[in-house]
Scaffold this motif. Structure first.
Motif, PDB file in Angstrom:
ATOM      1  N   PRO A  62       1.558   9.219  -6.850  1.00  0.00           N
ATOM      2  CA  PRO A  62       0.733   8.138  -7.401  1.00  0.00           C
ATOM      3  C   PRO A  62       1.315   7.551  -8.683  1.00  0.00           C
ATOM      4  O   PRO A  62       1.308   6.343  -8.864  1.00  0.00           O
ATOM      5  CB  PRO A  62      -0.602   8.825  -7.696  1.00  0.00           C
ATOM      6  CG  PRO A  62      -0.570  10.127  -7.020  1.00  0.00           C
ATOM      7  CD  PRO A  62       0.838  10.491  -6.725  1.00  0.00           C
ATOM      8  N   THR A 192      -1.270  -0.853  -1.037  1.00  0.00           N
ATOM      9  CA  THR A 192      -2.477  -0.366  -0.376  1.00  0.00           C
ATOM     10  C   THR A 192      -2.161   0.221   1.000  1.00  0.00           C
ATOM     11  O   THR A 192      -2.501   1.361   1.289  1.00  0.00           O
ATOM     12  CB  THR A 192      -3.489  -1.517  -0.203  1.00  0.00           C
ATOM     13  OG1 THR A 192      -3.622  -2.189  -1.442  1.00  0.00           O
ATOM     14  CG2 THR A 192      -4.823  -1.010   0.258  1.00  0.00           C
ATOM     15  N   LEU A 196      -1.035   3.941  -0.671  1.00  0.00           N
ATOM     16  CA  LEU A 196      -2.352   4.577  -0.782  1.00  0.00           C
ATOM     17  C   LEU A 196      -2.767   5.219   0.543  1.00  0.00           C
ATOM     18  O   LEU A 196      -3.178   6.382   0.578  1.00  0.00           O
ATOM     19  CB  LEU A 196      -3.399   3.561  -1.240  1.00  0.00           C
ATOM     20  CG  LEU A 196      -3.330   3.148  -2.713  1.00  0.00           C
ATOM     21  CD1 LEU A 196      -4.488   2.232  -3.049  1.00  0.00           C
ATOM     22  CD2 LEU A 196      -3.338   4.360  -3.627  1.00  0.00           C
TER      23      LEU A 196
ATOM     24  N   ALA B  27      -6.874   2.707  -6.436  1.00  0.00           N
ATOM     25  CA  ALA B  27      -6.177   3.984  -6.613  1.00  0.00           C
ATOM     26  C   ALA B  27      -7.184   5.116  -6.759  1.00  0.00           C
ATOM     27  O   ALA B  27      -7.031   6.188  -6.170  1.00  0.00           O
ATOM     28  CB  ALA B  27      -5.264   3.919  -7.836  1.00  0.00           C
ATOM     29  N   ALA B  30      -8.767   5.934  -3.411  1.00  0.00           N
ATOM     30  CA  ALA B  30      -7.874   6.642  -2.496  1.00  0.00           C
ATOM     31  C   ALA B  30      -7.622   8.074  -2.941  1.00  0.00           C
ATOM     32  O   ALA B  30      -7.548   8.987  -2.122  1.00  0.00           O
ATOM     33  CB  ALA B  30      -6.557   5.879  -2.385  1.00  0.00           C
ATOM     34  N   LEU B  31      -7.478   8.285  -4.261  1.00  0.00           N
ATOM     35  CA  LEU B  31      -6.990   9.579  -4.716  1.00  0.00           C
ATOM     36  C   LEU B  31      -8.082  10.515  -5.212  1.00  0.00           C
ATOM     37  O   LEU B  31      -7.956  11.726  -5.117  1.00  0.00           O
ATOM     38  CB  LEU B  31      -5.958   9.382  -5.840  1.00  0.00           C
ATOM     39  CG  LEU B  31      -4.778   8.483  -5.454  1.00  0.00           C
ATOM     40  CD1 LEU B  31      -3.950   8.139  -6.677  1.00  0.00           C
ATOM     41  CD2 LEU B  31      -3.921   9.165  -4.398  1.00  0.00           C
ATOM     42  N   ILE B  44     -10.171   0.151   0.458  1.00  0.00           N
ATOM     43  CA  ILE B  44      -8.975  -0.278  -0.284  1.00  0.00           C
ATOM     44  C   ILE B  44      -8.352  -1.509   0.360  1.00  0.00           C
ATOM     45  O   ILE B  44      -7.809  -2.361  -0.348  1.00  0.00           O
ATOM     46  CB  ILE B  44      -7.936   0.868  -0.454  1.00  0.00           C
ATOM     47  CG1 ILE B  44      -7.464   1.426   0.874  1.00  0.00           C
ATOM     48  CG2 ILE B  44      -8.477   1.951  -1.336  1.00  0.00           C
ATOM     49  CD1 ILE B  44      -6.460   2.559   0.705  1.00  0.00           C
TER      50      ILE B  44
END
Lengths: 201, 117
Positions: A62, A192, A196, B27, B30-31, B44
Protein backbone atom coordinates in the motif's frame (compact mmCIF):
# COMPACT_ATOMS: atom_id res chain seq x y z
CA UNK A 1 -10.15 45.48 -26.31
CA UNK A 2 -9.23 44.22 -22.87
CA UNK A 3 -12.83 44.27 -21.63
CA UNK A 4 -13.85 42.36 -24.75
CA UNK A 5 -11.17 39.77 -24.16
CA UNK A 6 -12.28 38.92 -20.66
CA UNK A 7 -15.66 37.87 -22.07
CA UNK A 8 -14.28 36.04 -25.10
CA UNK A 9 -13.21 32.41 -25.26
CA UNK A 10 -9.78 31.54 -23.89
CA UNK A 11 -6.93 32.27 -26.30
CA UNK A 12 -6.43 28.66 -27.38
CA UNK A 13 -9.97 28.44 -28.78
CA UNK A 14 -9.91 31.71 -30.68
CA UNK A 15 -8.54 30.48 -34.02
CA UNK A 16 -10.38 27.85 -35.97
CA UNK A 17 -7.35 25.55 -36.16
CA UNK A 18 -6.90 25.88 -32.39
CA UNK A 19 -10.48 24.91 -31.76
CA UNK A 20 -10.34 21.98 -34.20
CA UNK A 21 -7.04 20.87 -32.68
CA UNK A 22 -8.65 20.65 -29.25
CA UNK A 23 -11.73 18.81 -30.55
CA UNK A 24 -9.39 16.44 -32.40
CA UNK A 25 -7.48 15.79 -29.20
CA UNK A 26 -10.69 14.82 -27.42
CA UNK A 27 -11.27 12.27 -30.19
CA UNK A 28 -7.76 10.94 -29.58
CA UNK A 29 -8.50 10.68 -25.85
CA UNK A 30 -11.65 8.68 -26.65
CA UNK A 31 -9.49 6.27 -28.67
CA UNK A 32 -7.06 6.08 -25.73
CA UNK A 33 -9.92 5.13 -23.43
CA UNK A 34 -10.79 2.30 -25.82
CA UNK A 35 -7.12 1.21 -25.81
CA UNK A 36 -6.94 1.15 -22.02
CA UNK A 37 -10.37 -0.51 -21.96
CA UNK A 38 -8.97 -3.49 -23.88
CA UNK A 39 -5.96 -3.68 -21.56
CA UNK A 40 -8.19 -3.57 -18.47
CA UNK A 41 -10.43 -6.24 -20.01
CA UNK A 42 -7.40 -8.49 -20.63
CA UNK A 43 -6.17 -7.90 -17.10
CA UNK A 44 -9.59 -8.64 -15.58
CA UNK A 45 -9.94 -11.88 -17.55
CA UNK A 46 -6.43 -13.06 -16.64
CA UNK A 47 -6.80 -12.10 -12.98
CA UNK A 48 -5.74 -15.00 -10.77
CA UNK A 49 -3.85 -16.82 -13.55
CA UNK A 50 -0.55 -16.49 -11.72
CA UNK A 51 0.63 -20.08 -12.35
CA UNK A 52 3.78 -20.62 -10.23
CA UNK A 53 4.71 -16.96 -9.87
CA UNK A 54 4.02 -14.85 -6.75
CA UNK A 55 0.50 -13.65 -6.00
CA UNK A 56 -0.27 -9.95 -6.46
CA UNK A 57 -1.41 -9.73 -2.82
CA UNK A 58 2.09 -10.83 -1.77
CA UNK A 59 3.88 -8.21 -3.85
CA UNK A 60 1.65 -5.13 -3.81
CA UNK A 61 2.43 -2.75 -0.98
CA UNK A 62 0.00 0.00 0.00
CA UNK A 63 2.74 2.49 0.92
CA UNK A 64 4.58 2.86 -2.36
CA UNK A 65 1.39 2.64 -4.42
CA UNK A 66 -0.24 5.41 -2.38
CA UNK A 67 2.85 7.59 -2.80
CA UNK A 68 2.73 7.08 -6.59
CA UNK A 69 -0.98 7.88 -6.60
CA UNK A 70 -0.50 11.08 -4.63
CA UNK A 71 2.40 12.17 -6.81
CA UNK A 72 0.24 11.79 -9.91
CA UNK A 73 -2.76 13.46 -8.26
CA UNK A 74 -0.65 16.44 -7.19
CA UNK A 75 0.92 16.68 -10.65
CA UNK A 76 -2.54 16.73 -12.20
CA UNK A 77 -3.43 19.59 -9.85
CA UNK A 78 -0.25 21.58 -10.60
CA UNK A 79 -0.87 21.05 -14.31
CA UNK A 80 -4.36 22.52 -13.89
CA UNK A 81 -2.83 25.51 -12.08
CA UNK A 82 -0.36 25.93 -14.95
CA UNK A 83 -3.25 26.21 -17.45
CA UNK A 84 -4.98 28.62 -15.08
CA UNK A 85 -1.85 30.79 -14.93
CA UNK A 86 -1.56 30.69 -18.71
CA UNK A 87 -5.11 32.00 -19.06
CA UNK A 88 -4.25 34.82 -16.69
CA UNK A 89 -1.43 35.65 -19.10
CA UNK A 90 1.41 34.83 -16.73
CA UNK A 91 4.33 33.16 -18.52
CA UNK A 92 6.33 32.89 -15.30
CA UNK A 93 3.46 31.17 -13.46
CA UNK A 94 2.93 28.77 -16.33
CA UNK A 95 6.61 27.81 -16.55
CA UNK A 96 6.97 27.32 -12.78
CA UNK A 97 3.86 25.16 -12.39
CA UNK A 98 4.55 23.18 -15.54
CA UNK A 99 8.10 22.53 -14.31
CA UNK A 100 6.71 21.25 -10.98
CA UNK A 101 4.35 18.99 -12.93
CA UNK A 102 7.28 17.71 -14.96
CA UNK A 103 9.38 16.93 -11.86
CA UNK A 104 6.44 15.07 -10.29
CA UNK A 105 5.87 13.14 -13.53
CA UNK A 106 9.51 12.12 -13.68
CA UNK A 107 9.53 11.00 -10.04
CA UNK A 108 6.41 8.94 -10.74
CA UNK A 109 8.22 7.18 -13.59
CA UNK A 110 11.23 6.62 -11.33
CA UNK A 111 9.06 5.03 -8.63
CA UNK A 112 7.27 2.85 -11.16
CA UNK A 113 10.54 1.56 -12.61
CA UNK A 114 11.78 0.90 -9.06
CA UNK A 115 8.55 -1.00 -8.36
CA UNK A 116 8.85 -3.10 -11.52
CA UNK A 117 12.47 -4.00 -10.70
CA UNK A 118 11.34 -5.06 -7.21
CA UNK A 119 8.63 -7.31 -8.68
CA UNK A 120 11.09 -8.79 -11.16
CA UNK A 121 13.45 -9.67 -8.27
CA UNK A 122 10.57 -11.46 -6.55
CA UNK A 123 10.01 -13.55 -9.67
CA UNK A 124 7.15 -11.68 -11.29
CA UNK A 125 8.18 -10.69 -14.82
CA UNK A 126 6.48 -10.27 -18.16
CA UNK A 127 7.20 -13.93 -18.95
CA UNK A 128 6.34 -15.55 -15.64
CA UNK A 129 2.56 -15.90 -16.00
CA UNK A 130 -0.51 -14.69 -17.86
CA UNK A 131 -1.49 -12.51 -14.92
CA UNK A 132 1.86 -10.73 -14.70
CA UNK A 133 1.99 -10.25 -18.49
CA UNK A 134 -1.37 -8.48 -18.33
CA UNK A 135 -0.27 -6.47 -15.30
CA UNK A 136 3.01 -5.26 -16.80
CA UNK A 137 1.42 -4.43 -20.15
CA UNK A 138 -1.36 -2.42 -18.48
CA UNK A 139 0.79 -0.55 -15.95
CA UNK A 140 3.67 -0.31 -18.45
CA UNK A 141 1.47 1.25 -21.15
CA UNK A 142 0.42 3.87 -18.63
CA UNK A 143 4.06 4.43 -17.67
CA UNK A 144 5.03 4.87 -21.34
CA UNK A 145 2.29 7.47 -21.67
CA UNK A 146 3.64 9.38 -18.67
CA UNK A 147 7.14 9.20 -20.16
CA UNK A 148 5.89 10.57 -23.49
CA UNK A 149 3.96 13.29 -21.66
CA UNK A 150 7.11 14.31 -19.77
CA UNK A 151 9.11 14.57 -23.00
CA UNK A 152 6.27 16.59 -24.49
CA UNK A 153 6.26 18.96 -21.49
CA UNK A 154 10.04 19.51 -21.82
CA UNK A 155 9.66 20.42 -25.50
CA UNK A 156 6.78 22.79 -24.75
CA UNK A 157 8.73 24.49 -21.96
CA UNK A 158 11.54 25.16 -24.45
CA UNK A 159 9.08 26.51 -27.00
CA UNK A 160 7.46 28.72 -24.40
CA UNK A 161 10.77 30.21 -23.39
CA UNK A 162 11.31 31.12 -27.05
CA UNK A 163 7.86 32.34 -28.11
CA UNK A 164 5.77 33.26 -25.06
CA UNK A 165 1.99 32.91 -24.96
CA UNK A 166 0.47 32.93 -28.45
CA UNK A 167 -2.70 31.31 -29.76
CA UNK A 168 -0.55 28.39 -30.98
CA UNK A 169 1.59 27.78 -27.89
CA UNK A 170 -1.41 28.19 -25.59
CA UNK A 171 -3.32 25.60 -27.62
CA UNK A 172 -0.36 23.22 -27.31
CA UNK A 173 -0.11 23.62 -23.55
CA UNK A 174 -3.86 23.25 -23.11
CA UNK A 175 -3.76 19.97 -25.05
CA UNK A 176 -0.81 18.75 -22.97
CA UNK A 177 -2.90 19.58 -19.89
CA UNK A 178 -5.80 17.48 -21.18
CA UNK A 179 -3.41 14.61 -21.83
CA UNK A 180 -1.89 14.87 -18.36
CA UNK A 181 -5.27 14.90 -16.59
CA UNK A 182 -6.31 11.95 -18.72
CA UNK A 183 -3.26 9.98 -17.53
CA UNK A 184 -4.35 10.66 -13.98
CA UNK A 185 -7.83 9.34 -14.79
CA UNK A 186 -6.29 6.12 -16.13
CA UNK A 187 -4.08 5.83 -13.06
CA UNK A 188 -7.10 6.17 -10.75
CA UNK A 189 -8.52 3.07 -12.39
CA UNK A 190 -5.18 1.21 -12.25
CA UNK A 191 -4.85 2.16 -8.57
CA UNK A 192 -8.37 0.95 -7.81
CA UNK A 193 -8.85 -1.92 -10.26
CA UNK A 194 -5.34 -3.37 -10.10
CA UNK A 195 -3.66 -2.44 -6.83
CA UNK A 196 -6.53 -2.10 -4.36
CA UNK A 197 -8.51 -5.06 -5.69
CA UNK A 198 -5.24 -7.04 -5.97
CA UNK A 199 -4.59 -6.40 -2.28
CA UNK A 200 -8.16 -7.21 -1.24
CA UNK A 201 -8.56 -10.55 -3.01
CA UNK B 1 -15.03 29.49 -16.16
CA UNK B 2 -16.98 32.47 -14.88
CA UNK B 3 -13.91 34.63 -14.68
CA UNK B 4 -10.67 33.62 -16.38
CA UNK B 5 -8.54 36.13 -14.55
CA UNK B 6 -9.55 35.13 -11.02
CA UNK B 7 -6.40 34.88 -8.97
CA UNK B 8 -7.20 31.79 -6.93
CA UNK B 9 -8.45 28.78 -8.91
CA UNK B 10 -11.15 27.66 -6.46
CA UNK B 11 -12.48 24.97 -8.77
CA UNK B 12 -9.07 23.29 -8.96
CA UNK B 13 -8.49 23.44 -5.22
CA UNK B 14 -11.91 21.95 -4.45
CA UNK B 15 -11.36 19.22 -7.08
CA UNK B 16 -7.93 18.47 -5.67
CA UNK B 17 -9.19 18.21 -2.09
CA UNK B 18 -12.02 15.93 -3.21
CA UNK B 19 -9.65 13.62 -5.15
CA UNK B 20 -7.28 13.32 -2.19
CA UNK B 21 -10.19 12.54 0.13
CA UNK B 22 -11.63 9.93 -2.25
CA UNK B 23 -8.23 8.27 -2.70
CA UNK B 24 -7.70 8.00 1.05
CA UNK B 25 -11.25 6.79 1.55
CA UNK B 26 -10.83 4.13 -1.15
CA UNK B 27 -7.53 2.98 0.36
CA UNK B 28 -9.08 2.83 3.82
CA UNK B 29 -12.10 0.87 2.52
CA UNK B 30 -9.85 -1.64 0.79
CA UNK B 31 -7.24 -2.09 3.49
CA UNK B 32 -8.80 -1.34 6.86
CA UNK B 33 -12.55 -1.85 6.70
CA UNK B 34 -14.11 -5.23 7.37
CA UNK B 35 -16.75 -5.14 4.64
CA UNK B 36 -17.36 -8.21 2.47
CA UNK B 37 -15.02 -8.32 -0.56
CA UNK B 38 -17.82 -7.74 -3.04
CA UNK B 39 -18.93 -4.57 -1.24
CA UNK B 40 -15.38 -3.30 -1.07
CA UNK B 41 -14.96 -3.76 -4.82
CA UNK B 42 -18.24 -2.01 -5.58
CA UNK B 43 -17.43 0.85 -3.19
CA UNK B 44 -13.91 1.53 -4.46
CA UNK B 45 -14.95 1.28 -8.12
CA UNK B 46 -17.73 3.81 -7.46
CA UNK B 47 -15.19 6.12 -5.84
CA UNK B 48 -12.88 5.72 -8.85
CA UNK B 49 -15.68 6.74 -11.22
CA UNK B 50 -16.47 9.76 -9.02
CA UNK B 51 -12.84 10.77 -9.01
CA UNK B 52 -12.58 10.42 -12.80
CA UNK B 53 -15.65 12.67 -13.09
CA UNK B 54 -13.95 15.24 -10.84
CA UNK B 55 -10.91 15.25 -13.12
CA UNK B 56 -13.08 15.66 -16.21
CA UNK B 57 -15.31 18.42 -14.88
CA UNK B 58 -13.03 20.36 -12.57
CA UNK B 59 -9.62 20.00 -14.22
CA UNK B 60 -10.29 19.26 -17.89
CA UNK B 61 -13.11 21.81 -18.30
CA UNK B 62 -15.19 19.24 -20.18
CA UNK B 63 -18.22 21.55 -20.24
CA UNK B 64 -16.25 24.56 -21.50
CA UNK B 65 -18.08 26.09 -24.43
CA UNK B 66 -14.96 26.54 -26.65
CA UNK B 67 -15.03 23.06 -28.21
CA UNK B 68 -18.82 22.66 -28.32
CA UNK B 69 -20.36 19.39 -27.21
CA UNK B 70 -17.60 17.22 -28.67
CA UNK B 71 -15.64 16.55 -25.43
CA UNK B 72 -18.68 15.45 -23.50
CA UNK B 73 -19.82 13.19 -26.37
CA UNK B 74 -16.36 11.70 -26.80
CA UNK B 75 -15.92 10.88 -23.11
CA UNK B 76 -19.40 9.50 -22.66
CA UNK B 77 -19.21 7.14 -25.64
CA UNK B 78 -15.65 6.10 -24.86
CA UNK B 79 -16.69 5.28 -21.30
CA UNK B 80 -19.56 3.15 -22.63
CA UNK B 81 -17.12 1.31 -24.93
CA UNK B 82 -14.70 0.72 -22.05
CA UNK B 83 -17.43 -0.64 -19.78
CA UNK B 84 -18.73 -2.95 -22.53
CA UNK B 85 -15.17 -4.17 -23.19
CA UNK B 86 -14.39 -4.99 -19.56
CA UNK B 87 -17.81 -6.29 -18.50
CA UNK B 88 -18.31 -8.18 -21.79
CA UNK B 89 -14.88 -9.83 -21.60
CA UNK B 90 -15.45 -10.87 -18.00
CA UNK B 91 -18.91 -12.18 -18.89
CA UNK B 92 -17.76 -14.26 -21.88
CA UNK B 93 -14.39 -15.41 -20.51
CA UNK B 94 -14.73 -15.74 -16.74
CA UNK B 95 -18.38 -15.92 -15.75
CA UNK B 96 -19.09 -19.23 -14.02
CA UNK B 97 -15.57 -20.51 -14.65
CA UNK B 98 -13.41 -21.31 -11.65
CA UNK B 99 -9.71 -21.52 -12.25
CA UNK B 100 -7.86 -24.15 -10.29
CA UNK B 101 -4.87 -22.07 -9.30
CA UNK B 102 -1.71 -24.12 -9.93
CA UNK B 103 -3.45 -27.32 -8.91
CA UNK B 104 -2.92 -29.21 -12.14
CA UNK B 105 -5.51 -31.97 -11.74
CA UNK B 106 -9.00 -30.60 -11.34
CA UNK B 107 -10.93 -32.55 -8.76
CA UNK B 108 -14.44 -31.44 -7.95
CA UNK B 109 -13.68 -30.65 -4.28
CA UNK B 110 -10.80 -28.37 -5.19
CA UNK B 111 -13.03 -26.44 -7.52
CA UNK B 112 -15.51 -26.02 -4.72
CA UNK B 113 -12.77 -24.57 -2.57
CA UNK B 114 -11.84 -22.08 -5.25
CA UNK B 115 -15.43 -21.05 -5.45
CA UNK B 116 -15.54 -20.08 -1.84
CA UNK B 117 -12.39 -17.95 -1.87
Amino acid sequence: MSTEESNAKPLEYRTESGELGIVGFWIFLAAEIALFGTLFATYAVLFGRTADSPLPSDLFEPGSVLIMTFILLISSFTCGIAIHEMRRGSVKGLVIWLAITLVLGLSFIGLEIHEFILYAHEGATLQSSAYWSAFFILAGTHGVHVTLGSGWAILLLIQFAQRGITSITSRKVFILGLYWHFLDVVWIFIFTGVYLIGMVI
Amino acid sequence: MANQSRKIPIQHIVGFALSITLTLLAAWTALRSSLPVMWIIIAILTMAVLQAAIQLFMFMHITERGAGHAPWNMMFHAAVIAVILVAGSLFTMSFGFHYDNGGGDSQPEQQQEQHQN
